[in-house]
Write a protein that holds these residues in place. Structure first.
Motif, PDB file in Angstrom:
ATOM      1  N   GLU A   1      57.982  18.724  45.109  1.00 31.22           N
ATOM      2  CA  GLU A   1      58.993  19.063  44.099  1.00 31.22           C
ATOM      3  C   GLU A   1      58.362  19.264  42.723  1.00 31.22           C
ATOM      4  OE1 GLU A   1      62.068  16.085  44.206  1.00 31.22           O
ATOM      5  OE2 GLU A   1      62.450  16.453  46.332  1.00 31.22           O
ATOM      6  N   ALA A   2      57.393  18.420  42.383  1.00 30.74           N
ATOM      7  CA  ALA A   2      56.712  18.555  41.095  1.00 30.74           C
ATOM      8  C   ALA A   2      55.957  19.878  41.011  1.00 30.74           C
ATOM      9  CB  ALA A   2      55.757  17.383  40.881  1.00 30.74           C
ATOM     10  N   LEU A   3      55.332  20.278  42.102  1.00 29.47           N
ATOM     11  CA  LEU A   3      54.601  21.544  42.123  1.00 29.47           C
ATOM     12  C   LEU A   3      55.538  22.736  42.017  1.00 29.47           C
ATOM     13  CD1 LEU A   3      51.983  20.593  44.821  1.00 29.47           C
ATOM     14  CD2 LEU A   3      51.509  21.070  42.404  1.00 29.47           C
ATOM     15  N   ILE A   4      56.698  22.654  42.642  1.00 27.87           N
ATOM     16  CA  ILE A   4      57.697  23.718  42.523  1.00 27.87           C
ATOM     17  C   ILE A   4      58.142  23.838  41.074  1.00 27.87           C
ATOM     18  CG2 ILE A   4      60.069  24.365  43.136  1.00 27.87           C
ATOM     19  CD1 ILE A   4      59.445  23.120  45.948  1.00 27.87           C
ATOM     20  N   GLU A   5      58.380  22.687  40.450  1.00 28.26           N
ATOM     21  CA  GLU A   5      58.781  22.704  39.037  1.00 28.26           C
ATOM     22  C   GLU A   5      57.680  23.264  38.149  1.00 28.26           C
ATOM     23  OE1 GLU A   5      60.047  19.547  35.616  1.00 28.26           O
ATOM     24  OE2 GLU A   5      60.743  19.143  37.644  1.00 28.26           O
ATOM     25  N   LEU A   6      56.437  22.912  38.441  1.00 32.67           N
ATOM     26  CA  LEU A   6      55.307  23.419  37.655  1.00 32.67           C
ATOM     27  C   LEU A   6      55.269  24.944  37.682  1.00 32.67           C
ATOM     28  CD1 LEU A   6      52.671  23.076  36.049  1.00 32.67           C
ATOM     29  CD2 LEU A   6      51.485  22.821  38.250  1.00 32.67           C
ATOM     30  N   ALA A   7      55.557  25.529  38.837  1.00 31.85           N
ATOM     31  CA  ALA A   7      55.506  26.986  38.978  1.00 31.85           C
ATOM     32  C   ALA A   7      56.565  27.693  38.139  1.00 31.85           C
ATOM     33  CB  ALA A   7      55.666  27.362  40.446  1.00 31.85           C
ATOM     34  N   SER A   8      57.609  26.959  37.748  1.00 28.36           N
ATOM     35  CA  SER A   8      58.690  27.615  37.011  1.00 28.36           C
ATOM     36  C   SER A   8      58.835  27.134  35.568  1.00 28.36           C
ATOM     37  CB  SER A   8      60.020  27.399  37.749  1.00 28.36           C
ATOM     38  OG  SER A   8      60.352  26.030  37.747  1.00 28.36           O
ATOM     39  N   THR A   9      57.882  26.350  35.100  1.00 31.77           N
ATOM     40  CA  THR A   9      57.997  25.832  33.735  1.00 31.77           C
ATOM     41  C   THR A   9      57.040  26.539  32.785  1.00 31.77           C
ATOM     42  OG1 THR A   9      58.092  23.859  32.349  1.00 31.77           O
ATOM     43  CG2 THR A   9      56.324  23.933  33.958  1.00 31.77           C
ATOM     44  N   ASN A  10      57.455  26.616  31.543  1.00 28.18           N
ATOM     45  CA  ASN A  10      56.584  27.121  30.485  1.00 28.18           C
ATOM     46  C   ASN A  10      56.089  25.990  29.605  1.00 28.18           C
ATOM     47  OD1 ASN A  10      56.825  29.838  31.202  1.00 28.18           O
ATOM     48  ND2 ASN A  10      58.764  30.011  30.102  1.00 28.18           N
ATOM     49  N   ASP A  11      56.659  24.807  29.776  1.00 27.65           N
ATOM     50  CA  ASP A  11      56.317  23.650  28.947  1.00 27.65           C
ATOM     51  C   ASP A  11      55.436  22.681  29.741  1.00 27.65           C
ATOM     52  OD1 ASP A  11      56.115  21.577  27.159  1.00 27.65           O
ATOM     53  OD2 ASP A  11      58.281  21.446  26.769  1.00 27.65           O
TER      54      ASP A  11
ATOM     55  N   ASP B   1      53.189  20.581  28.704  1.00 29.03           N
ATOM     56  CA  ASP B   1      53.120  19.227  28.137  1.00 29.03           C
ATOM     57  C   ASP B   1      54.279  18.363  28.619  1.00 29.03           C
ATOM     58  OD1 ASP B   1      50.767  19.755  26.759  1.00 29.03           O
ATOM     59  OD2 ASP B   1      51.827  20.412  24.944  1.00 29.03           O
ATOM     60  N   ALA B   2      55.479  18.921  28.676  1.00 30.18           N
ATOM     61  CA  ALA B   2      56.641  18.165  29.161  1.00 30.18           C
ATOM     62  C   ALA B   2      56.477  17.836  30.639  1.00 30.18           C
ATOM     63  CB  ALA B   2      57.926  18.952  28.928  1.00 30.18           C
ATOM     64  N   TRP B   3      55.950  18.777  31.418  1.00 26.99           N
ATOM     65  CA  TRP B   3      55.720  18.542  32.843  1.00 26.99           C
ATOM     66  C   TRP B   3      54.703  17.421  33.051  1.00 26.99           C
ATOM     67  CZ3 TRP B   3      51.616  18.836  36.259  1.00 26.99           C
ATOM     68  CH2 TRP B   3      51.941  18.837  37.611  1.00 26.99           C
ATOM     69  N   LEU B   4      53.623  17.465  32.278  1.00 26.06           N
ATOM     70  CA  LEU B   4      52.600  16.415  32.384  1.00 26.06           C
ATOM     71  C   LEU B   4      53.188  15.043  32.058  1.00 26.06           C
ATOM     72  CD1 LEU B   4      49.586  18.252  30.717  1.00 26.06           C
ATOM     73  CD2 LEU B   4      49.768  17.586  33.119  1.00 26.06           C
ATOM     74  N   LEU B   5      53.984  14.976  31.029  1.00 35.78           N
ATOM     75  CA  LEU B   5      54.615  13.713  30.650  1.00 35.78           C
ATOM     76  C   LEU B   5      55.577  13.233  31.730  1.00 35.78           C
ATOM     77  CD1 LEU B   5      54.934  11.546  28.466  1.00 35.78           C
ATOM     78  CD2 LEU B   5      56.722  12.960  27.460  1.00 35.78           C
ATOM     79  N   LYS B   6      56.382  14.136  32.255  1.00 35.58           N
ATOM     80  CA  LYS B   6      57.366  13.781  33.279  1.00 35.58           C
ATOM     81  C   LYS B   6      56.707  13.234  34.542  1.00 35.58           C
ATOM     82  CE  LYS B   6      61.188  15.732  35.958  1.00 35.58           C
ATOM     83  NZ  LYS B   6      62.040  16.917  36.153  1.00 35.58           N
ATOM     84  N   TYR B   7      55.568  13.780  34.922  1.00 36.02           N
ATOM     85  CA  TYR B   7      54.930  13.404  36.185  1.00 36.02           C
ATOM     86  C   TYR B   7      53.696  12.526  36.025  1.00 36.02           C
ATOM     87  CZ  TYR B   7      58.277  16.440  38.350  1.00 36.02           C
ATOM     88  OH  TYR B   7      59.455  16.989  38.775  1.00 36.02           O
ATOM     89  N   LYS B   8      53.513  11.963  34.854  1.00 39.52           N
ATOM     90  CA  LYS B   8      52.363  11.085  34.620  1.00 39.52           C
ATOM     91  C   LYS B   8      52.371   9.883  35.561  1.00 39.52           C
ATOM     92  CE  LYS B   8      49.916   8.360  31.251  1.00 39.52           C
ATOM     93  NZ  LYS B   8      49.941   7.634  30.021  1.00 39.52           N
TER      94      LYS B   8
ATOM     95  N   TYR C   1      47.554  18.551  38.437  1.00 40.65           N
ATOM     96  CA  TYR C   1      47.778  17.709  37.257  1.00 40.65           C
ATOM     97  C   TYR C   1      46.480  17.614  36.454  1.00 40.65           C
ATOM     98  CZ  TYR C   1      49.701  14.017  34.331  1.00 40.65           C
ATOM     99  OH  TYR C   1      50.168  13.296  33.255  1.00 40.65           O
ATOM    100  N   LYS C   2      45.380  17.331  37.138  1.00 34.58           N
ATOM    101  CA  LYS C   2      44.096  17.236  36.445  1.00 34.58           C
ATOM    102  C   LYS C   2      43.727  18.570  35.789  1.00 34.58           C
ATOM    103  CE  LYS C   2      40.628  15.379  38.476  1.00 34.58           C
ATOM    104  NZ  LYS C   2      39.628  14.854  39.419  1.00 34.58           N
ATOM    105  N   LYS C   3      43.973  19.671  36.464  1.00 38.57           N
ATOM    106  CA  LYS C   3      43.657  20.994  35.941  1.00 38.57           C
ATOM    107  C   LYS C   3      44.468  21.296  34.689  1.00 38.57           C
ATOM    108  CE  LYS C   3      43.602  25.822  37.375  1.00 38.57           C
ATOM    109  NZ  LYS C   3      43.877  26.750  38.494  1.00 38.57           N
ATOM    110  N   ARG C   4      45.750  20.959  34.697  1.00 35.85           N
ATOM    111  CA  ARG C   4      46.632  21.249  33.565  1.00 35.85           C
ATOM    112  C   ARG C   4      46.421  20.294  32.406  1.00 35.85           C
ATOM    113  NH1 ARG C   4      46.991  25.509  36.036  1.00 35.85           N
ATOM    114  NH2 ARG C   4      48.935  26.324  36.865  1.00 35.85           N
ATOM    115  N   ARG C   5      45.941  19.117  32.690  1.00 37.38           N
ATOM    116  CA  ARG C   5      45.748  18.098  31.652  1.00 37.38           C
ATOM    117  C   ARG C   5      44.612  18.460  30.711  1.00 37.38           C
ATOM    118  NH1 ARG C   5      44.620  12.258  33.815  1.00 37.38           N
ATOM    119  NH2 ARG C   5      42.717  13.309  34.371  1.00 37.38           N
TER     120      ARG C   5
END
Length: 75
Positions: free
Chosen positions: A15-25, A27-34, A70-74
């Motif tokens: 689910e987190a990966l699906i959300e990542l594919a559709s988000t432009n934010d 930083d918010a995704w990283l915070l949400k899934y930390k 997550y590591k790649k985006r961080r």
């Protein structure tokens, strides 16, 4: 964690990966899934973090992929 915990975590990671594919934010995704990232990480002292994605011979793909992305985006 037991088998059911791994299955649930794998689903959460999917689910987190699906959300990542559709988000432009990112930083918010990283915070949400930390917390999810921390829960799937093994951090040996002096070594990089790795995904805890294996349980009794079963590899949970989405756990590994979530950890990698997550590591790649961080960075």
């Amino acid at each position: 964690m037991d088998k059911i915990d791994f299955q649930i975590t794998d689903n959460l990671c999917e689910e987190a990966l699906i959300e990542l594919a559709s988000t432009n934010d990112i930083d918010a995704w990283l915070l949400k899934y930390k917390d999810l990232f921390e829960s799937i990480s093994i951090k040996p002292e002096g070594l990089p973090s790795i995904a805890n994605q294996h349980y009794h011979g079963v590899k949970y793909f989405y756990i590994g992929e979530m950890h990698r992305m997550y590591k790649k985006r961080r960075i």
